[in-house]
Scaffold this active site. Structure first.
Site, mmCIF file in Angstrom:
data_model
loop_
_atom_site.group_PDB
_atom_site.id
_atom_site.type_symbol
_atom_site.label_atom_id
_atom_site.label_comp_id
_atom_site.label_asym_id
_atom_site.label_seq_id
_atom_site.Cartn_x
_atom_site.Cartn_y
_atom_site.Cartn_z
ATOM 1 N N VAL A 124 0.889 -0.942 -0.033
ATOM 2 C CA VAL A 124 0.081 0.116 -0.115
ATOM 3 C C VAL A 124 1.129 1.138 -0.112
ATOM 4 O O VAL A 124 1.079 2.026 -0.857
ATOM 5 C CB VAL A 124 -0.979 0.017 1.186
ATOM 6 C CG1 VAL A 124 -1.582 1.009 0.956
ATOM 7 C CG2 VAL A 124 -1.997 -1.124 1.231
ATOM 8 N N ILE A 158 8.269 -2.251 1.923
ATOM 9 C CA ILE A 158 6.892 -3.625 1.327
ATOM 10 C C ILE A 158 7.523 -4.852 2.382
ATOM 11 O O ILE A 158 8.603 -5.028 1.889
ATOM 12 C CB ILE A 158 6.220 -3.739 0.561
ATOM 13 C CG1 ILE A 158 5.549 -2.295 0.021
ATOM 14 C CG2 ILE A 158 5.140 -4.392 0.313
ATOM 15 C CD1 ILE A 158 4.657 -1.521 0.446
ATOM 16 N N ARG A 283 21.024 -10.849 39.932
ATOM 17 C CA ARG A 283 22.074 -9.615 39.851
ATOM 18 C C ARG A 283 22.451 -9.439 41.471
ATOM 19 O O ARG A 283 22.023 -8.816 41.333
ATOM 20 C CB ARG A 283 21.733 -9.101 38.969
ATOM 21 C CG ARG A 283 22.656 -7.525 39.033
ATOM 22 C CD ARG A 283 24.242 -7.976 38.603
ATOM 23 N NE ARG A 283 25.533 -6.818 37.984
ATOM 24 C CZ ARG A 283 26.884 -6.499 37.944
ATOM 25 N NH1 ARG A 283 26.916 -8.164 37.473
ATOM 26 N NH2 ARG A 283 27.098 -5.359 38.066
ATOM 27 N N ILE A 353 17.654 -1.885 33.669
ATOM 28 C CA ILE A 353 17.362 -3.555 34.575
ATOM 29 C C ILE A 353 18.667 -3.759 34.128
ATOM 30 O O ILE A 353 19.739 -4.625 35.874
ATOM 31 C CB ILE A 353 16.475 -4.439 35.109
ATOM 32 C CG1 ILE A 353 14.809 -3.205 35.037
ATOM 33 C CG2 ILE A 353 16.994 -5.556 35.375
ATOM 34 C CD1 ILE A 353 13.849 -4.364 35.027
ATOM 35 N N GLU A 379 1.443 -0.598 10.533
ATOM 36 C CA GLU A 379 0.802 -0.636 10.487
ATOM 37 C C GLU A 379 -0.591 0.232 10.921
ATOM 38 O O GLU A 379 -1.386 -0.267 12.582
ATOM 39 C CB GLU A 379 -0.061 -2.087 11.921
ATOM 40 C CG GLU A 379 0.748 -3.374 10.924
ATOM 41 C CD GLU A 379 -0.088 -3.862 10.002
ATOM 42 O OE1 GLU A 379 -1.666 -3.873 9.971
ATOM 43 O OE2 GLU A 379 0.078 -4.088 8.665
#
Ligand code: FAD
Length: 399
Positions: A124, A158, A283, A353, A379
């Site tokens: 499109v 595309i 950790r 983190i 989209e």
């Protein structure tokens, strides 16, 4: 919202593929930036990439099966998932617009065979027509003397563009009518005048092929117009007379497919959340696990909340679409926008983190961060989703 026994089994089966086949291959194909044919072939071999599998998943009356499958696949790896399931964009284009004969002829060809899988593309977007799809310049001209259409134009960004066996191309047949003057055509691989332009190097989802598609005097028989000429002529006549169009039906189709895109974003977010949760427990700094600090634990709590909320929005919208309930608040857009933004946010928190370990390619978290970003762009961008929601809730033509 409880999954059936069958759905749980299916989810676990897809998870096995995501964990056993996709995860170990994810980094390699991200680096190679090539279509991962061995992974697509493996998906075809086990029946995950096939016409039957997709048809059965869509046939689920609760609407949740496609959402569950897509979440698991993207949990495995979003780039590989799109390389495998990008075909469904083209399939949806044929399914939404084709006659029963066209659906029967072309959808199986989008998947190919187990021995030789094929791909499909849905074209499109153009260089000057992204969010504004009403301004497409690719045009299709009909010659009644030999029942032939001639297509000219350039499509960009595309998925599977130029490498697909089946391209579904949206072109303008009457530019004065904007989106109401557009039609979809099947352009098979090897058609003279169809070629691939540049292939794009991307930030994320790099195992998924994205390229320009050039249509230079592409001649195709009348039978390649999806829906057929009679239906198109009726539609154009209605539009010229200013009567109500089927645009609303097209919008409803888009709304219905958005939760599936949202489900993919949920998969990426969940991958990053699970990984960083485990990491935070392992950790140690300052003689304690980093999760023992509220700054880290609360971050994880927030991540979990947003992922759960995203999934609920996705499942609700998928269920509404499957059960024929009308979206009155842009529920499909809500699910896609919220899940997409959650994926971007969660993957960034996951990097934080992991600290320095989150920033390097030895660990998967930086890839999930790069992969997540596309979910606020393709989209329909996050802004366009907000436009749809705003129009739905206000009843006004917000610009
Ligand atoms: C990896 C990838 C794969 C893709 N795959 C496909 C595919 O298979 N098939 C296909 O057809 N297309 C595909 N696309 C195209 C994609 O759908 C478009 O990129 C997207 O719709 C946005 O269009 P654009 O990039 O031209 O941005 P633009 O439309 O130019 O938007 C630029 C910015 O302006 C904002 N904006 C635009 N209009 C408004 C408005 N009215 N109000 C507020 N903000 C606005 C946008 O939200 C965005 O932030 C793909 C794109 C990418 C990157």
């Amino acid at each position: 919202m409880n999954l059936s026994e069958e759905q749980i089994q299916l989810r676990d089966w897809v998870h096995e593929f995501a964990n056993g086949v996709m995860r170990p291959a994810a980094s390699e194909w991200d680096e190679r930036e090539e279509t991962p044919w061995p992974i697509i072939e493996e998906a075809a071999r086990i029946g995950l990439y096939s016409f039957d599998f997709i048809a059965n998943s869509y046939a689920d009356k609760s609407g949740l099966t496609m959402a569950i499958v897509n979440e698991e696949m993207s949990w495995g790896d979003a780039g590989l998932a799109l390389a495998i399931f990008g075909t469904t964009l083209g399939v949806a284009g044929i399914f939404a617009n084709g006659t029963p004969e066209q659906i029967g002829e072309w959808i199986p060809q989008c998947f190919g065979t187990v021995e030789k899988p094929a791909l499909a593309a849905f074209a499109v977007t153009e260089p000057d027509a992204g969010s504004d799809v009403s301004s497409l310049r690719t045009n299709a001209k009909y010659d009644p003397s030999n029942d032939t259409w001639t297509l000219n134009g350039t499509k960009t960004w595309i998925t599977n563009g130029g490498i697909a066996d089946v391209h579904v191309v949206v072109a303008s047949v009457d530019s004065a009518l904007g989106s109401r003057g557009q039609a979809s055509f099947i352009v098979p691989k090897g058609t003279e005048g169809l070629s691939m332009g540049q292939k794009f190097k991307k930030l994320g989802i790099r195992a998924s092929h994205t390229a320009e598609v050039v249509l230079d005097n592409v001649r195709i028989p009348g039978s390649m117009l999806l829906g057929g000429k009679e239906k198109l002529d009726e539609r154009l006549a209605r539009a010229r007379e200013g009567r109500r169009s089927s645009t609303q039906a097209a919008m409803a189709t888009f709304e219905a497919s958005r939760p599936i895109v949202g489900a993919q974003a949920v998969g990426i977010a969940r991958a990053a959340y699970e990984y960083s949760l485990e990491y935070a427990k392992e950790r140690r700094q300052f003689q304690r696990a980093i999760i023992e600090n509220q700054a880290i634990a609360f971050r994880l709590a927030e991540m979990a909340m947003k992922i759960e909320a995203s999934r609920l929005l996705v499942w609700r919208a998928a269920n509404m679409a499957a059960t024929g309930q009308k979206f009155t608040m842009g529920e499909g857009s809500m699910s896609k926008a919220f899940a997409g933004e959650t994926a971007v946010w969660v993957t960034e928190q996951a990097i934080q983190i992991l600290g320095g370990y989150g920033y390097v390619r030895e660990y998967p978290v930086e890839r999930w961060y790069r992969d997540a970003k596309i979910y606020t762009i393709f989209e329909g961008t996050s802004e366009i989703q907000r436009l749809i929601i705003a129009r739905a809730i206000s009843g006004l033509q917000i610009k």
